[in-house]
Scaffold this active site. Structure first.
Site, PDB file in Angstrom:
ATOM      1  N   ASP A 141       0.923  -1.213   0.075  1.00  0.00           N
ATOM      2  CA  ASP A 141       0.258   0.013  -0.121  1.00  0.00           C
ATOM      3  C   ASP A 141       0.580   1.075  -0.119  1.00  0.00           C
ATOM      4  O   ASP A 141       1.595   1.473   0.724  1.00  0.00           O
ATOM      5  CB  ASP A 141      -0.537   0.409   0.892  1.00  0.00           C
ATOM      6  CG  ASP A 141      -2.257   1.456   1.269  1.00  0.00           C
ATOM      7  OD1 ASP A 141      -1.709   2.489   0.083  1.00  0.00           O
ATOM      8  OD2 ASP A 141      -2.706   0.890   1.866  1.00  0.00           O
ATOM      9  N   ILE A 142       1.264   2.037  -0.899  1.00  0.00           N
ATOM     10  CA  ILE A 142       2.113   2.742  -1.017  1.00  0.00           C
ATOM     11  C   ILE A 142       1.184   4.224  -1.788  1.00  0.00           C
ATOM     12  O   ILE A 142       0.451   4.235  -3.464  1.00  0.00           O
ATOM     13  CB  ILE A 142       3.340   2.123  -1.973  1.00  0.00           C
ATOM     14  CG1 ILE A 142       3.696   3.921  -2.352  1.00  0.00           C
ATOM     15  CG2 ILE A 142       2.763   1.673  -3.504  1.00  0.00           C
ATOM     16  CD1 ILE A 142       5.073   3.734  -2.761  1.00  0.00           C
ATOM     17  N   GLU A 143       1.204   4.645  -1.131  1.00  0.00           N
ATOM     18  CA  GLU A 143       0.078   6.459  -1.025  1.00  0.00           C
ATOM     19  C   GLU A 143       0.135   7.387  -0.742  1.00  0.00           C
ATOM     20  O   GLU A 143       0.077   8.769  -1.375  1.00  0.00           O
ATOM     21  CB  GLU A 143      -1.632   6.008  -1.376  1.00  0.00           C
ATOM     22  CG  GLU A 143      -1.791   5.827   0.612  1.00  0.00           C
ATOM     23  CD  GLU A 143      -2.992   4.941   0.792  1.00  0.00           C
ATOM     24  OE1 GLU A 143      -3.970   6.156   1.209  1.00  0.00           O
ATOM     25  OE2 GLU A 143      -3.614   3.800   0.533  1.00  0.00           O
ATOM     26  N   THR A 144       1.794   7.409  -0.211  1.00  0.00           N
ATOM     27  CA  THR A 144       1.838   8.903  -0.141  1.00  0.00           C
ATOM     28  C   THR A 144       3.866   9.207  -0.009  1.00  0.00           C
ATOM     29  O   THR A 144       4.353   7.949   0.469  1.00  0.00           O
ATOM     30  CB  THR A 144       1.847   9.081   2.074  1.00  0.00           C
ATOM     31  OG1 THR A 144       2.422  10.486   2.447  1.00  0.00           O
ATOM     32  CG2 THR A 144       2.171   8.218   2.852  1.00  0.00           C
ATOM     33  N   TYR A 175      -0.810  -1.654  -4.495  1.00  0.00           N
ATOM     34  CA  TYR A 175      -2.336  -0.480  -4.295  1.00  0.00           C
ATOM     35  C   TYR A 175      -1.738   0.811  -4.081  1.00  0.00           C
ATOM     36  O   TYR A 175      -0.870   1.394  -3.635  1.00  0.00           O
ATOM     37  CB  TYR A 175      -2.814  -0.904  -3.057  1.00  0.00           C
ATOM     38  CG  TYR A 175      -3.858  -0.297  -2.709  1.00  0.00           C
ATOM     39  CD1 TYR A 175      -5.235   0.400  -3.087  1.00  0.00           C
ATOM     40  CD2 TYR A 175      -3.582   1.575  -1.361  1.00  0.00           C
ATOM     41  CE1 TYR A 175      -5.755   1.005  -2.360  1.00  0.00           C
ATOM     42  CE2 TYR A 175      -4.733   2.382  -1.189  1.00  0.00           C
ATOM     43  CZ  TYR A 175      -5.870   1.791  -1.728  1.00  0.00           C
ATOM     44  OH  TYR A 175      -6.895   3.175  -1.623  1.00  0.00           O
TER      45      TYR A 175
END
Length: 247
Positions: A141-144, A175
């Protein structure tokens, strides 16, 4: 020779028209409002799922599994396992065990920080998650960005992904959202299965990059969960989903 060129031009025009027709056909999504789920559901897809963390509190996974409205039911669940180098989701163990017993296909995800040691983040995940046959691959989960340049984000993410592939013998899932993927990751990660976040708009993710999972809402409702929950679809049928899982 002139007739040959005219014939080739006609074929190119017909092929272009066919490609455009398929493109437009692929873009159309039919949404149907289901009050039971509290949201408009993209009914073009056969396989539906949710993703959860401790914020969904105590979940009755058998109720989740048993709920069915028309042909829509929950078949898979992504469950938060870890975050950074030390954090572990307080509800992961319970959610993981109970979702499995209820008969749902399970996936575990790690919330990644490019400012933290990727090896230590991989160790954190491995210490918590025991993936077995029938489970989905591990999820990054990489989103920032944490104000890091794209080169740092790519290099650290790559290390985590490679560590996961070594540990579980399967290519992990990424993701993220379209903007983050295109801004920070790019084509270096095009070989990884993609789970894309895209909601509040009535359309498929507008990405040239093929995706397998689409998180289309974050305000869904399902039996067994008292809070709202993220809803997803899988781009394929049950056979395709089984092939993606760990053998």
């Amino acid at each position: 020779m002139k007739r040959i060129w005219i014939g080739l031009i006609i074929l190119i025009v017909l092929a272009s028209g066919a490609a455009l027709w398929w493109y437009l056909r692929e873009k159309r999504v039919q949404f149907v409002r289901y009050e039971e789920f509290g949201i408009d559901m993209p009914v073009n897809y056969d396989i539906h799922g949710i993703d959860v963390s401790k914020f969904q509190k105590d979940i009755n996974w058998h109720a989740v599994k048993q709920m069915q409205v028309d042909n829509i039911r929950i078949s898979f669940a992504f469950i938060k396992a870890t975050e950074g180098i030390t954090r572990q989701d307080a509800a992961f163990k319970q959610n993981w065990e109970r979702a499995g017993k209820a008969g749902l296909i399970r996936g575990a995800y790690h919330f990644f920080y490019s400012t933290r040691d990727p090896i230590k983040q991989a160790i954190n995940f491995r210490n918590v998650v025991d993936l077995t046959s029938g489970d989905l691959p591990p999820v990054l989960d990489i989103e920032t960005s944490n104000n890091q340049p794209a080169a740092v984000i790519r290099s650290t993410a790559k290390i985590w992904l490679e560590e996961m592939e070594k540990a579980y013998k399967v290519k992990p899932i990424i993701y993220t959202n379209i903007h983050f993927y295109e801004t920070y990751l790019g084509n270096e990660f095009d070989d990884y299965p993609l789970w894309i976040a895209h909601y509040y708009q009535k359309e498929r993710p507008a990405s040239k990059r093929p995706w397998l999972f689409w998180q289309h809402s974050d305000i869904g409702r399902v039996n067994g969960i008292r809070t709202t929950v993220d809803f997803n679809v899988f781009k394929g049928d049950s056979t395709d989903l089984a092939k993606l899982c760990i053998p």
